[in-house]
Design an enzyme around this catalytic site. Structure first.
Site, short mmCIF file in Angstrom:
data_model
loop_
_atom_site.label_atom_id
_atom_site.label_comp_id
_atom_site.label_asym_id
_atom_site.label_seq_id
_atom_site.Cartn_x
_atom_site.Cartn_y
_atom_site.Cartn_z
N GLY A 1 1.02 -1.40 -0.03
CA GLY A 1 -0.02 -0.02 -0.09
C GLY A 1 0.82 1.19 0.05
O GLY A 1 2.05 1.15 -0.17
N CYS A 2 0.24 2.33 0.11
CA CYS A 2 1.10 3.59 0.20
C CYS A 2 0.95 4.32 1.41
O CYS A 2 0.58 3.65 2.51
CB CYS A 2 0.15 4.78 -0.76
SG CYS A 2 -1.28 4.74 -0.40
N GLY A 3 1.83 5.29 1.70
CA GLY A 3 1.84 5.69 3.01
C GLY A 3 3.03 4.96 3.62
O GLY A 3 4.02 4.80 3.42
#
Length: 279
Positions: free
Chosen positions: A117-119
């Site tokens: 995922g991102c972050g």
């Protein structure tokens, strides 16, 4: 930092090069120093863990400080040894840690595997993203005048910054502002990790003083300070709101905009002794 003459012999943290400098519309060739920045990979008992961009100085301090700040080891004695290997792509720090520390690290890595995922990659919950500081630092009274003394001492000791204008510094200062130990790096987190590692390797009691950093005070910087057992963190720039809340919860005296006799205390301000100016 461009200059016409070389002020000192470059060391591993500095690269010498030629550049074209333009002043008042007139370009000319000059000699310049720039801060070195290389990928540094950390391996624990042969297990690859992280790659950081760092200045290739005080790497043993960095390895120990990173291990402590990240909770990989509990104290410097858990680090049994290390080797610094220079490879084509950068530097590999081979760190040997206690078996219980390695088991904990492997369990942490298993918990993160398979998630993308991102972050904050690999972090499943907000609790994992922002773990609470379980430790509270011991109260310590500090004369406000010590802040200006510490900052003055730091400027005189920042050799890399003086040569390149591109590095941060983290310093451990005594209760009266005397500078005891300083480390530099292109990364503010790395500089603080190096300082924490140097303190641990030399067996010094970090609580017997305060930290001063030439950067903003982020949540991570506050966490590293608390984990080191230091009661005051002074930064020359601003803190974040999360850093202030974390400092308040841990009892840390957090100071921002520390420049000369000016400063702003965001947490535990009652620990500062402010003497009136002489008439």
């Amino acid at each position: 930092m461009s200059m016409d003459a070389l002020p000192f012999t470059p060391h591993p943290g500095v690269r010498h090069l030629s550049a074209l400098r333009c002043q008042a519309g007139v370009p000319r060739e000059v000699e310049d120093f720039v801060a070195d920045e290389v990928p540094v990979a950390l391996q624990f008992n042969g297990l690859s863990h992280a790659v950081m961009l760092a200045t290739p100085l005080d790497l043993e301090d960095f390895a120990v400080g990173f291990s402590l700040s990240e909770g990989i080891v509990d104290h410097a004695g858990d680090v049994f040894g290390m080797d610094v290997e220079t490879v084509d792509q950068g530097i590999v720090l081979h760190v040997e840690v206690a078996s219980r520390c390695l088991a904990r690290l492997k369990e942490r890595r298993r918990a993160l595997s398979g998630r993308t995922g991102c972050g904050l990659c690999g972090v499943e919950s907000l609790a994992q993203a922002l773990p609470r500081c379980k430790r509270r630092v011991a109260p310590a009274v500090l004369p406000a005048a010590a802040l200006s003394g510490a900052l003055d001492g730091m400027r005189a000791r920042q050799a890399l910054q003086s040569a390149t204008g591109a590095t941060h510094a983290a310093a451990w200062c005594g209760p009266r502002g005397e500078l005891r130990l300083l480390r530099e790096d292109v990364g503010r987190h790395n500089a603080l990790d190096k300082l924490i590692g140097a303190l641990a390797r030399e067996g010094l009691d970090a609580a017997d003083g305060f930290f001063a950093v030439t950067s903003r005070a982020s949540y991570e910087m506050v966490q590293k300070t608390v984990r080191a057992g230091v009661g005051t963190l002074a930064a020359i720039s601003a803190p974040t709101a999360l850093a202030v809340r974390t400092a308040q919860a841990a009892g840390l005296c957090l100071i921002g905009f520390a420049r000369g006799r000016d400063w702003v205390a965001y947490s535990a301000a009652d620990r500062l002794i402010v003497e009136p100016l002489a008439a």
